[in-house]
Design a protein around this motif. Structure first.
Motif, PDB file in Angstrom:
ATOM      1  N   CYS A 176       1.039  -1.031  -0.387  1.00  0.00           N
ATOM      2  CA  CYS A 176       0.247   0.296  -0.005  1.00  0.00           C
ATOM      3  C   CYS A 176       0.753   1.268   0.162  1.00  0.00           C
ATOM      4  N   GLU A 177       1.253   1.618  -0.504  1.00  0.00           N
ATOM      5  CA  GLU A 177       2.160   2.345  -1.114  1.00  0.00           C
ATOM      6  C   GLU A 177       2.123   3.643  -1.703  1.00  0.00           C
ATOM      7  N   SER A 178       1.777   3.008  -3.375  1.00  0.00           N
ATOM      8  CA  SER A 178       1.121   4.383  -4.425  1.00  0.00           C
ATOM      9  C   SER A 178       0.078   4.919  -4.028  1.00  0.00           C
ATOM     10  N   PHE A 179      -0.781   5.880  -4.857  1.00  0.00           N
ATOM     11  CA  PHE A 179      -1.693   6.562  -4.368  1.00  0.00           C
ATOM     12  C   PHE A 179      -2.807   5.419  -4.699  1.00  0.00           C
ATOM     13  N   TRP A 180      -2.677   4.569  -5.703  1.00  0.00           N
ATOM     14  CA  TRP A 180      -3.691   4.158  -6.458  1.00  0.00           C
ATOM     15  C   TRP A 180      -3.857   2.571  -5.570  1.00  0.00           C
ATOM     16  N   GLU A 181      -2.810   2.431  -4.946  1.00  0.00           N
ATOM     17  CA  GLU A 181      -2.937   1.467  -3.692  1.00  0.00           C
ATOM     18  C   GLU A 181      -3.957   1.235  -2.104  1.00  0.00           C
ATOM     19  N   LYS A 182      -3.296   2.863  -2.208  1.00  0.00           N
ATOM     20  CA  LYS A 182      -3.847   3.487  -0.978  1.00  0.00           C
ATOM     21  C   LYS A 182      -4.928   3.549  -0.935  1.00  0.00           C
ATOM     22  N   LEU A 300       3.250  -8.309   9.892  1.00  0.00           N
ATOM     23  CA  LEU A 300       4.364  -8.704   9.738  1.00  0.00           C
ATOM     24  C   LEU A 300       4.750  -9.599   8.461  1.00  0.00           C
ATOM     25  N   THR A 301       3.737 -10.101   7.497  1.00  0.00           N
ATOM     26  CA  THR A 301       3.805 -10.762   6.904  1.00  0.00           C
ATOM     27  C   THR A 301       3.423 -10.166   5.518  1.00  0.00           C
ATOM     28  N   ARG A 302       4.133  -9.941   4.494  1.00  0.00           N
ATOM     29  CA  ARG A 302       3.049  -9.183   3.612  1.00  0.00           C
ATOM     30  C   ARG A 302       3.370  -9.398   2.706  1.00  0.00           C
ATOM     31  N   SER A 303       2.428  -8.750   0.958  1.00  0.00           N
ATOM     32  CA  SER A 303       2.883  -9.075  -0.513  1.00  0.00           C
ATOM     33  C   SER A 303       3.843  -7.907  -1.050  1.00  0.00           C
ATOM     34  N   LEU A 304       4.419  -8.801  -2.492  1.00  0.00           N
ATOM     35  CA  LEU A 304       5.623  -7.527  -2.814  1.00  0.00           C
ATOM     36  C   LEU A 304       5.183  -7.148  -3.767  1.00  0.00           C
ATOM     37  N   ARG A 305       3.600  -7.903  -3.792  1.00  0.00           N
ATOM     38  CA  ARG A 305       3.556  -7.917  -5.296  1.00  0.00           C
ATOM     39  C   ARG A 305       2.936  -6.099  -5.020  1.00  0.00           C
ATOM     40  N   PRO A 306       3.734  -5.166  -6.347  1.00  0.00           N
ATOM     41  CA  PRO A 306       3.084  -3.788  -6.975  1.00  0.00           C
ATOM     42  C   PRO A 306       2.070  -4.071  -7.673  1.00  0.00           C
ATOM     43  N   LYS A 384      -1.910   2.140   7.818  1.00  0.00           N
ATOM     44  CA  LYS A 384      -1.700   4.003   8.075  1.00  0.00           C
ATOM     45  C   LYS A 384      -2.073   4.546   6.866  1.00  0.00           C
ATOM     46  N   CYS A 385      -3.027   4.645   6.406  1.00  0.00           N
ATOM     47  CA  CYS A 385      -3.923   5.090   5.216  1.00  0.00           C
ATOM     48  C   CYS A 385      -4.403   6.820   5.936  1.00  0.00           C
ATOM     49  N   SER A 386      -3.920   7.804   5.035  1.00  0.00           N
ATOM     50  CA  SER A 386      -4.891   9.121   5.559  1.00  0.00           C
ATOM     51  C   SER A 386      -6.316   8.824   6.054  1.00  0.00           C
ATOM     52  N   PHE A 387      -7.226   9.758   7.384  1.00  0.00           N
ATOM     53  CA  PHE A 387      -8.324   9.322   7.806  1.00  0.00           C
ATOM     54  C   PHE A 387      -9.803  10.240   6.871  1.00  0.00           C
ATOM     55  N   TRP A 388      -9.274  10.784   5.738  1.00  0.00           N
ATOM     56  CA  TRP A 388     -10.153  11.595   5.187  1.00  0.00           C
ATOM     57  C   TRP A 388     -10.209   9.878   4.194  1.00  0.00           C
ATOM     58  N   LEU A 389      -9.409   9.200   4.166  1.00  0.00           N
ATOM     59  CA  LEU A 389      -9.907   7.923   2.838  1.00  0.00           C
ATOM     60  C   LEU A 389     -10.907   7.190   3.106  1.00  0.00           C
ATOM     61  N   ALA A 390     -11.054   7.522   4.648  1.00  0.00           N
ATOM     62  CA  ALA A 390     -12.375   6.643   5.547  1.00  0.00           C
ATOM     63  C   ALA A 390     -13.151   6.834   4.667  1.00  0.00           C
ATOM     64  N   PHE A 391     -13.444   8.290   4.258  1.00  0.00           N
ATOM     65  CA  PHE A 391     -14.806   9.175   3.630  1.00  0.00           C
ATOM     66  C   PHE A 391     -15.073   8.595   2.087  1.00  0.00           C
ATOM     67  N   SER A 392     -13.606   8.372   1.522  1.00  0.00           N
ATOM     68  CA  SER A 392     -14.228   8.084  -0.058  1.00  0.00           C
ATOM     69  C   SER A 392     -14.718   6.554  -0.301  1.00  0.00           C
TER      70      SER A 392
END
Length: 430
Positions: A176-182, A300-306, A384-392
């Motif tokens: 969850c790093e890029s804009f579309w992922e977030k 802790l265990t995570r996906s590497l798929r971008p 750990k995304c912006s709070f305001w994304l919850a409204f989207s």
């Protein structure tokens, strides 16, 4: 028009109240593997099976994390090179030698895909067949794009042993790093939990079953009991199909006893009501120690798929969304209506209520939207995304609805189930 809209907004509000209070508390993130860690009294033998098709780029991280697990018992890794064209097998050998564990890695060169199998499951079948020679207690089914926390396997085995589980699975932390992922990835987890509330999945008396394919530990006897991987060989959503088969294999036997004189009917083995007879009987279930499964989240265990673009996420969802609906046009229509009612009606009601000056519609739409946001916020915080994304969430749900429609269109055009160069037909037509 105002009366109809108010009725729809009120219905949406009622649905959200029902979801929050009565739908398995799906919005809570309390089912996590790392919450507790129990010492192991024994050390079961584990064989990891990794299907890999053109994964050379990710193996230096993912395979390394698997080979360096701190599990003190026996662990062998069977990597099935599914006819890769990027020297996946060579990279895997290099990783094993680099970490000093070449004896733990077994590379299987995949055979041609036979009719009636999905590519991944055929690779898993070959891996399990070879791993079975070591008579393991558990198979650890994992993907080639997963970076495991050093204690991931230890926790999975401890969970299975302590609670006598046949299958333990974690939904790894997705990238969850890029804009579309977030914007879209946390919602993917949210929708999955709403479809399969983890508390219900983990309840042996509830029929809902699910798993996350990136990290599944399954007891060898449980896999044999369901007929092996062959039992789900055509499944595109293979993780949930496997979990369903395991949980169903442990269903309680149903015994019938004479009913009270109130005229209740009886149930058949599938739970379907029969027509009452002159001597009605009531079912009594006896719990079974087998078929227990557990699904949770991992921090802790995570996906590497971008998924750096809308297109990559769109393709991921469209690949199996219509499969999830069992290729049913009626379920597709119901999904469109349901998604619109649950996610789109509240903001539309709020806006139109303000424009029309109808404060009943405005307040009801706002309240429904706030409940929606409240349900989504724990997932947003987890990633750990912006709070305001919850409204989207309404806009996100609209995109997911379009993806589902596109999934159906692809299926009808013969392009459904496309994954890594393979297109899989509807198994119901085979």
């Amino acid at each position: 028009m105002g009366v109809i809209l108010f009725g729809l907004v009120l219905l949406s509000l009622a649905i959200w109240l029902g979801l929050l209070y009565f739908w398995g508390q799906f919005w809570r993130l309390d089912q996590q593997l790392e919450v507790t860690e129990t010492p192991l009294k024994s050390l079961p033998v584990v064989c990891a099976v990794v299907p890999a098709r053109n994964e050379a780029e990710l193996l230096p991280i993912s395979l390394r994390s698997l080979l360096l697990q701190d599990y003190p018992g026996s662990l062998d890794v069977f990597l099935v090179d599914d006819r890769s064209t990027d020297r996946t097998a060579n990279f895997a050998e290099g990783v094993a030698h680099a970490v000093g564990k070449p004896q733990q890695l077994h590379i299987i060169l995949g055979e041609s895909l036979p009719p009636g199998w999905s590519g991944k499951l055929w690779a898993v079948e070959q891996g399990i067949k070879n791993a079975s020679k070591l008579t393991p207690d558990y198979f650890f089914l994992t993907d080639a794009d997963i970076e495991h926390d050093v204690s991931n396997l230890y926790r999975l085995v401890a969970k299975a042993e302590q609670e006598n589980l046949d299958l333990v699975s974690v939904m790894v932390r997705l990238r969850c790093e890029s804009f579309w992922e977030k914007l879209l990835i946390p919602a993917f987890v949210f929708f999955f939990q709403k479809l399969y509330p983890f508390r219900w999945v983990n309840n042996p008396n509830h029929p809902i079953a699910a798993a996350a394919g990136g990290s599944i530990l399954i007891r060898k006897q449980a896999l044999e009991r369901i007929g092996g991987i062959q039992a789900i060989r055509q499944a595109l959503i293979d993780d949930c199909a496997l979990a369903k088969a395991v949980k169903k294999s442990g269903e309680a036997e149903i015994f019938s006893f004479p009913a009270s004189p109130f005229g209740f009917g009886s149930l058949d083995s599938t739970g379907t009501a029969k027509t009452p007879t002159s001597s009605p009987r009531l079912p009594i279930s006896v719990s079974s120690p087998t078929g227990r499964i557990w699904l949770g989240l991992s921090t802790l265990t995570r996906s590497l798929r971008p998924y750096n673009s809308l297109t990559t996420i769109w393709d991921m969802i469209a690949r199996t969304a219509y499969t999830q609906l069992n290729y049913s046009p009626l379920l597709l229509l119901g999904t469109l209506v349901g998604m619109s009612l649950i996610y789109l009606v509240p903001p539309v009601g709020l806006l139109l209520g303000v424009v029309w000056g109808n404060w009943a519609i405005t307040f009801t739409g706002l309240l429904a939207w706030l409940l929606m946001t409240l349900a989504y916020y724990p997932t947003i915080r987890f990633y750990k995304c912006s709070f305001w994304l919850a409204f989207s969430l309404p806009a996100i749900a609209f995109l997911y609805t379009l993806m589902t429609v596109d999934s159906a269109l692809r299926h009808w055009q013969g392009r459904g189930g496309n994954w890594k160069g393979r297109v899989y037909p509807n198994p119901n037509n085979l």
